[in-house]
Write an enzyme that holds these catalytic residues in place. Structure first.
Site, PDB file in Angstrom:
ATOM      1  N   GLU A  51       0.820  -1.212   0.000  1.00  0.00           N
ATOM      2  CA  GLU A  51       0.000   0.000   0.000  1.00  0.00           C
ATOM      3  C   GLU A  51       0.860   1.272   0.000  1.00  0.00           C
ATOM      4  OE1 GLU A  51      -2.920  -0.097   3.124  1.00  0.00           O
ATOM      5  OE2 GLU A  51      -4.258  -1.311   1.917  1.00  0.00           O
ATOM      6  N   GLU A  60      -6.619  -7.605  -0.297  1.00  0.00           N
ATOM      7  CA  GLU A  60      -7.072  -7.509   1.099  1.00  0.00           C
ATOM      8  C   GLU A  60      -8.487  -6.979   1.144  1.00  0.00           C
ATOM      9  OE1 GLU A  60      -4.948  -4.755   3.534  1.00  0.00           O
ATOM     10  OE2 GLU A  60      -2.988  -5.443   2.888  1.00  0.00           O
TER      11      GLU A  60
HETATM   12  C1  GAL Z   1      -4.340  -2.116   5.017  1.00  0.00           C
HETATM   13  C2  GAL Z   1      -2.974  -2.706   5.270  1.00  0.00           C
HETATM   14  C3  GAL Z   1      -3.010  -3.893   6.208  1.00  0.00           C
HETATM   15  C4  GAL Z   1      -3.922  -3.615   7.359  1.00  0.00           C
HETATM   16  C5  GAL Z   1      -5.299  -3.286   6.850  1.00  0.00           C
HETATM   17  C6  GAL Z   1      -6.296  -3.017   7.944  1.00  0.00           C
HETATM   18  O1  GAL Z   1      -4.219  -0.734   4.881  1.00  0.00           O
HETATM   19  O2  GAL Z   1      -2.327  -3.078   4.087  1.00  0.00           O
HETATM   20  O3  GAL Z   1      -1.699  -4.144   6.653  1.00  0.00           O
HETATM   21  O4  GAL Z   1      -3.419  -2.548   8.099  1.00  0.00           O
HETATM   22  O5  GAL Z   1      -5.237  -2.150   6.049  1.00  0.00           O
HETATM   23  O6  GAL Z   1      -7.563  -2.647   7.451  1.00  0.00           O
END
Ligand code: GAL
Ligand code: ZN
Length: 662
Positions: free
Chosen positions: A150, A308
């Site tokens: 990210e 994710e």
């Molecule tokens: C994203 C990140 C993850 C975790 C997640 C939580 O921004 O890549 O590591 O922090 O959000 O929602």
């Protein structure tokens, strides 16, 4: 190395075994098998474990985890681990820390505390990447490289002295001569004329409104600076591990706009993104759909990876509520419907300590004996059955143009109204089209437009001559084009196009606007058609366009509000205000009729979503009941969610189906 799962939709998420003792790793592998996990992302935040001291590497634990994944037939998306340098690094190289607008250093203590131009960061990150690529390039579990994580989530814009120097280098490349920079930035205004490159600084906090083009260029520069870092890591991987594809996870949520992903996407072997549902939004499901459609646009229509999302609650909102039963599946399939071929989560096992201990995971604090883990296991089965949709493409005949640079410019200082957010009109139009059962591709203004019957151009404040001509061509060749207010105003330097707004689209639209009348939050304007408009109005003259609606109250009473201009085989429509949903929906209905665009599945109840993916020899209909009531849908085929043939589908509230059509 191995291939990304091909017989199923890859299903899994971030695996952070360093947070747990080895006994847990053994249990992890068993539970992963139970859940049907077929990939994990490893090592995203492992730098301090992999390199506990400068140049001293410890790979034993990662070898062990990689081997366990290979034995369990789980593909690894191996991170280069460079998202967050260890404390020893920040301690030794404090000049690598980012600095904010006010000159405050952002100290280590959370994550991503590095400046996007810091040479020591780059050098150490490349050293770690080199080690990992050398060691694991032919490991039987390795299927994908995950560069950093990210980018820009927390560390830009950085206003430090190193960035100041790098900005000057970037500007010299862009402008070559200082007088060109002076022209582009309009420095004749407010005595800002530069006579030496050394005088140019980042747009740090100043006395009042900063120079807008200076700010715009800084946004471009910061996005480019991080892209340079990405490309440097990618070059190492491509050299040492040429057979393994490379990605970095984007954040295509509509409110994240630090990077120009249209510049980044062509450098990804596969586009991947992260998405989190923000409950506080008025239309969270519409935002999810928009973000997925944008990701597909970045992928050029090819399948992409949802790297994710969350099984349940996040922990970064003021109030974080668990998802409803079934929502893990429904959210996942909403992304798959829109082109995702991988379903990933943050993270495998919910942390016991640290800043994300209240963020949900595949294995929750409650453990595997929980409703959420059972739902996760069910999703794993569905992902396996959905293997047949892999590689298919989403059908759409509507394009909506999205441009990060236009977003930066329209968000600049001292504009006609601070109430206008770049995404607002885009999201509203997208939401209404989605409610009509119409799928939308969200694409860059330079994307090929010939496949589209309707092209929507919301708030494209800044546009290049080339992209404006490209849009005019689309109308000429038969598209219905809808341009909304405050578009086509400025060129790439954020100089206003003179002679009447909307300069770039004046001829295309057959209109001319002399002055803008944005509305305050307690003002509305009535429309002749009966509706009500908010946010914005313009004093518009239809030069060659037909007037479709007029203002019926306020200072612009009687003046045109909505127009249409026939051009070549198509038409260009203009909306000079923000009508209420019903009025805007009526305009969209007329546009769809004119374009001959039908809903994916005509006759569906409002709130039941349908999106179609198609391969050369099959098609699948993704249905989701986003309402509070049960609905019956007439459709014959095989539902891959329940693994049953259907003639008529019953969808309970929140339920989803993926029907292979007959
Ligand atoms: C994203 C990140 C993850 C975790 C997640 C939580 O921004 O890549 O590591 O922090 O959000 O929602
Ligand atoms: Zn910096």
């Amino acid at each position: 190395m191995r291939r990304w799962p091909e017989d199923r939709l890859a299903f899994g998420g971030d695996y952070n075994p360093e947070q747990w003792p080895r006994e847990t790793w053994t249990e992890d592998v068993d539970l992963m098998a139970r859940a049907g996990v077929s990939f994990v992302t490893l090592g995203v935040f492992s730098w301090s474990w992999l390199e506990p001291a400068k140049g001293e590497y410890e790979f034993g634990w990662l070898d062990d985890v990689m081997d366990r994944m290979a034995d369990a037939d789980i593909a690894v998306d191996l991170a280069t681990g460079t998202a967050t340098p260890p404390p020893w690094f920040s301690h030794a190289y404090p000049q690598s820390l980012p600095v904010d607008h006010d000159g405050h250093t952002l100290w280590p203590g959370s994550r991503q505390a590095w400046c996007p131009t810091a040479a020591p960061y780059r050098e150490h990150a490349l050293a770690l990447t080199t080690q990992l690529a050398t060691r694991y390039h032919d490991h039987p579990a390795l299927a994908l490289w995950h560069v950093s994580n990210e980018y820009a989530c927390h560390n830009i814009p950085c206003y430090c002295d190193t960035c100041a120097g790098a900005f000057r280098v970037w500007l010299r490349e862009r402008y070559e001569r200082l007088d060109r920079l002076n022209d582009a930035w309009g420095t004749a205004f407010w005595s800002q004329r530069y006579t030496d490159w050394a005088q140019v600084l980042p747009p740090r906090r100043t006395t009042t409104f900063a120079n807008p083009t200076h700010q715009l260029d800084y946004s471009r520069f910061q996005s480019d600076a991080l892209l340079v870092f990405f490309l440097a890591e990618k070059a190492v991987l491509t050299r040492l591990s040429p057979d393994v594809p490379v990605t970095t996870n984007f954040m295509t949520m509509t409110r994240f706009r630090h990077l120009d992903y249209h510049q980044w996407a062509p450098h990804q072997d596969v586009v991947s993104t992260d998405h989190y549902v923000v409950d506080s939004l008025t239309h969270p499901r519409a935002e999810l759909a928009f973000s997925a459609d944008l990701t597909r646009g970045l992928a050029g229509g090819d399948p992409w990876m949802l790297m994710e999302h969350s099984t349940s609650a996040v922990n970064w909102q003021p109030v974080n509520r668990a998802k409803a039963p079934g929502q893990t599946i429904r959210d996942s399939l909403a992304h798959v419907a829109r082109g995702a071929d991988t379903i990933g989560f943050f993270q495998w096992r919910q942390s016991q300590a640290g800043s994300e201990k209240f963020h949900s995971a595949l294995v929750p604090h409650a453990g595997p004996d929980s409703a959420r883990f059972r739902e996760v296991c069910r999703l794993g089965e569905i992902a396996r059955r959905l293997g047949e949709v892999r590689g298919s493409r989403v059908e759409s005949r509507v394009a909506l143009l999205w441009d990060y640079q236009a977003a930066w410019a329209v968000g600049g200082p001292a504009m006609p109204s601070a109430r206008l957010d770049y995404a607002f009109v885009a999201e509203t139009v997208h939401r209404l089209l989605r409610a009509r059962g119409v799928t939308v591709d969200v694409v860059h203004p330079s994307a090929p437009l010939d496949a589209y019957g309707l092209v929507v151009v919301p708030t494209l404040y800044l546009v290049t001559d080339v992209d404006a001509a490209h849009l005019a061509d689309a109308a000429e060749s038969g598209a219905q084009v809808l341009v909304t207010f405050f578009s086509g105003i400025a060129d790439q330097d954020d100089h206003v196009r003179l002679g009447g707004y909307p300069g770039a689209f004046r001829d295309l639209l057959g209109i001319r606007v002399e002055e803008l009348f944005p509305l305050s939050s307690d003002e509305t304007a009535r429309l002749g058609s009966g509706g009500e408009a908010t946010l914005w109005t313009e004093d518009l003259t239809a030069t060659t366009a037909t007037v479709l609606d007029r203002y019926a109250s306020g200072p612009l009473t009687g003046r045109p509000a909505v127009t249409r201009h026939d051009v070549g085989a198509g038409s260009a429509w203009y909306l000079s205000t923000m009508p209420d949903d019903a009025s805007l929906d009526a305009v969209l209905g007329d546009l769809l009729d004119a374009a001959g665009v039908l809903p994916v599945l005509p006759g569906l109840p409002v709130g039941v979503e349908a999106v179609r993916r198609r391969s050369p020899d099959s098609s699948w209909l993704f249905l989701a009941n986003d309402t509070e009531e049960s609905h019956e849908v007439d459709i014959a085929g095989h539902d891959l969610v329940t693994a049953r043939d259907v003639d008529r589908l019953h969808l309970a509230p929140g339920e989803v189906a993926v029907v292979r059509e007959r």
